[in-house]
Design a protein around this motif. Structure first.
Motif, short mmCIF file in Angstrom:
data_model
loop_
_atom_site.label_atom_id
_atom_site.label_comp_id
_atom_site.label_asym_id
_atom_site.label_seq_id
_atom_site.Cartn_x
_atom_site.Cartn_y
_atom_site.Cartn_z
N ALA A 166 121.77 18.90 4.25
CA ALA A 166 123.05 18.32 3.83
C ALA A 166 123.36 17.10 4.69
O ALA A 166 122.98 17.03 5.87
CB ALA A 166 124.17 19.34 3.95
N GLY A 167 124.05 16.13 4.09
CA GLY A 167 124.42 14.94 4.85
C GLY A 167 125.23 13.95 4.05
O GLY A 167 125.37 14.08 2.83
N PRO A 168 125.77 12.94 4.73
CA PRO A 168 126.58 11.91 4.08
C PRO A 168 125.72 10.81 3.46
O PRO A 168 124.58 10.58 3.88
CB PRO A 168 127.43 11.36 5.24
N ALA A 169 126.30 10.12 2.49
CA ALA A 169 125.64 8.99 1.83
C ALA A 169 126.59 7.79 1.85
O ALA A 169 127.79 7.95 1.61
CB ALA A 169 125.26 9.35 0.39
N PHE A 170 126.04 6.61 2.13
CA PHE A 170 126.86 5.42 2.35
C PHE A 170 126.38 4.25 1.50
O PHE A 170 125.20 4.15 1.16
CB PHE A 170 126.76 4.97 3.81
N HIS A 171 127.32 3.34 1.21
CA HIS A 171 126.94 2.01 0.73
C HIS A 171 127.41 0.99 1.76
O HIS A 171 128.13 1.32 2.71
CB HIS A 171 127.48 1.73 -0.67
N TRP B 124 123.90 15.53 8.47
CA TRP B 124 125.05 15.72 9.35
C TRP B 124 124.63 15.89 10.79
O TRP B 124 125.36 15.52 11.71
CB TRP B 124 125.86 16.94 8.91
N GLN B 125 123.42 16.42 11.03
CA GLN B 125 122.96 16.68 12.39
C GLN B 125 122.37 15.44 13.07
O GLN B 125 122.15 15.45 14.28
CB GLN B 125 121.90 17.79 12.39
N ASN B 126 122.11 14.38 12.32
CA ASN B 126 121.50 13.18 12.90
C ASN B 126 122.60 12.27 13.44
O ASN B 126 123.06 11.34 12.78
CB ASN B 126 120.65 12.45 11.85
N HIS B 127 123.02 12.55 14.66
CA HIS B 127 124.17 11.84 15.23
C HIS B 127 123.85 10.37 15.48
O HIS B 127 124.72 9.50 15.33
CB HIS B 127 124.61 12.52 16.52
N LEU C 297 124.84 4.74 13.81
CA LEU C 297 124.39 3.46 13.25
C LEU C 297 125.24 3.09 12.05
O LEU C 297 125.65 1.93 11.89
CB LEU C 297 122.91 3.57 12.87
N ALA C 298 125.51 4.06 11.19
CA ALA C 298 126.36 3.80 10.02
C ALA C 298 127.74 3.31 10.44
O ALA C 298 128.30 2.40 9.81
CB ALA C 298 126.47 5.06 9.16
#
Length: 226
Positions: free
Chosen positions: A95-100, A202-205, A210-211
């Motif tokens: 699971a994790g976030p997605a960005f533009h 979510w775990q890749n801080h 960077l985002a």
């Protein structure tokens, strides 16, 4: 979210997931849920045919709340795991976030395009990226001491969107090199008339930091269950 899903996975004519959208990509997850502020989109893999499980997943997704403006980790996937377990053991949950990307990005004088002509700059610190020179374009590296130390390229692509793949050599992490590489890549993707996208776990801080540095804009949150 639809463009994001299509970039991550190949789909059949019914929108069912088939494979990871990479050369020699493996099987897609059995279930994908993408939450946005406007609702949710879900997909199942093409070999999930149990009608009771499919109906139960559809019902569960219809009850899923929209994404919050400042989300925490995705809701516990327990209920989706329980439903999918009816058709086989759960192997992996991600699971994790997605960005533009924001409209304006700052170009980096240290980021250079990597092509067949200068691919040897990857050899010292990022040799595993050499095969991507042919298939991951646009590909941008940030240089230090004459060698590439951070890189960003198109990990998965469609005619509509490209998903970023990024890495910094361990000895050079924490210096902002990846931020510059990603910004240069995103601007090059836009020059192609395509939308750059960025997603992580979510775990890749470090990736989430960077985002934040780039001012990326959250549009969704992914849940993959295999």
């Amino acid at each position: 979210m639809s463009a994001h899903i299509a970039t991550l996975f190949t789909q059949d004519e019914h929108g069912r997931l088939m494979c990871v959208n990479e050369p020699d990509g493996g099987q897609a997850p059995r279930f994908f849920l993408g939450r946005t502020r406007h609702g949710c989109e879900s997909r199942v893999r093409d070999d999930l045919v149990d009608s009771d499980v499919l109906d139960a997943l559809t019902s569960a997704c219809s009850d899923e709340p929209p994404l919050e403006d400042v989300p925490g980790p995705a809701p516990a996937p327990t209920r989706y795991e329980a439903l999918l377990a009816r058709s086989g053991p759960i192997q992996r949950v991600w699971a994790g976030p997605a960005f533009h990307f924001p409209p304006h990005l700052i170009p980096s004088p240290r980021a250079v395009p990597v092509t067949a002509a200068n691919a040897e700059v990857l050899r010292t610190h990022l040799a595993s990226w050499l095969p991507d020179v042919a298939i991951g374009r646009p590909l941008f590296a940030v240089m230090a001491g004459g060698h590439a130390v951070a890189i960003c390229g198109s990990a998965r692509t469609t005619a509509v969107a490209h998903e970023a793949g990024v890495e910094t050599a361990p000895a050079f992490r924490g210096c902002g090199y990846a931020t510059e590489a990603v910004a240069a890549w995103a601007m090059a993707v836009r020059d192609l008339g395509v939308t750059p996208l960025y997603s992580t776990s979510w775990q890749n801080h470090a990736s989430r930091a960077l985002a934040r540095r780039l001012g990326l804009r959250l549009f969704g949150a992914d849940l993959h269950i295999t």
